[in-house]
Design a protein around this motif. Structure first.
Motif, PDB file in Angstrom:
ATOM      1  N   UNK A  68      53.740 -85.733  60.780  1.00 56.12           N
ATOM      2  CA  UNK A  68      54.440 -86.994  60.543  1.00 56.12           C
ATOM      3  C   UNK A  68      53.705 -88.194  61.152  1.00 56.12           C
ATOM      4  N   UNK A  69      53.153 -87.994  62.342  1.00 54.46           N
ATOM      5  CA  UNK A  69      52.466 -89.077  63.055  1.00 54.46           C
ATOM      6  C   UNK A  69      51.012 -88.670  63.326  1.00 54.46           C
ATOM      7  N   UNK A  70      50.323 -88.374  62.258  1.00 53.14           N
ATOM      8  CA  UNK A  70      48.974 -87.820  62.398  1.00 53.14           C
ATOM      9  C   UNK A  70      48.036 -88.710  63.217  1.00 53.14           C
ATOM     10  N   UNK A  71      47.985 -89.988  62.919  1.00 55.38           N
ATOM     11  CA  UNK A  71      47.064 -90.884  63.628  1.00 55.38           C
ATOM     12  C   UNK A  71      47.403 -90.986  65.112  1.00 55.38           C
ATOM     13  N   UNK A  72      48.677 -91.110  65.416  1.00 56.17           N
ATOM     14  CA  UNK A  72      49.101 -91.158  66.828  1.00 56.17           C
ATOM     15  C   UNK A  72      48.790 -89.841  67.534  1.00 56.17           C
TER      16      UNK A  72
END
Length: 128
Positions: A68-72
């Protein structure tokens, strides 16, 4: 009485050749040991492959949040692994991960706690 011709000793007066042979052999042994030591050190150094593997494993272990929050999640995993690499040698890290999970957490969490806190705070902001 017949006089026999004296046999010449092949090495007579050539002791310097022995010294050179010993020096060259010693140098070769020293170089061989130096190369062996350097080879062992190289195995103990972190590599780019190690880093990539650890970051990818970290991302996978975050489960749904990692998707869901791949970059983070990638930023968190990179931050954590940068801190681990800076604090521990590869061999030290290998010894740590052989320990039970609760011991690993006690040793490793303080090293990357700020990365984790920042990650959790950013996700909490997004989920509000």
């Amino acid at each position: 009485m017949t006089s026999e011709p004296k046999k010449k000793n092949f090495m007579a007066g050539k002791h310097w050749v022995i010294v050179i042979i010993i020096l060259v052999a010693g140098y070769q042994i020293y170089n061989g040991l130096s190369d062996l030591i350097e080879s062992r050190r190289a195995k103990e150094q972190w590599t780019n492959d190690d880093y990539t593997l650890l970051v990818n494993k970290c991302i996978q272990e975050t489960g749904d949040k990692g998707v869901k929050y791949y970059d983070l999640t990638r930023a968190y995993c990179e931050c954590s692994n940068d801190k681990i690499k800076a604090k521990f040698s590869k061999q030290q890290y290998i010894e740590i991960i052989k320990k039970p999970t609760e011991e690993q957490v006690k040793i490793l969490l303080p090293v990357f706690q700020d990365c984790l806190t920042k990650y959790q705070d950013r996700i909490n902001e997004l989920e509000k």
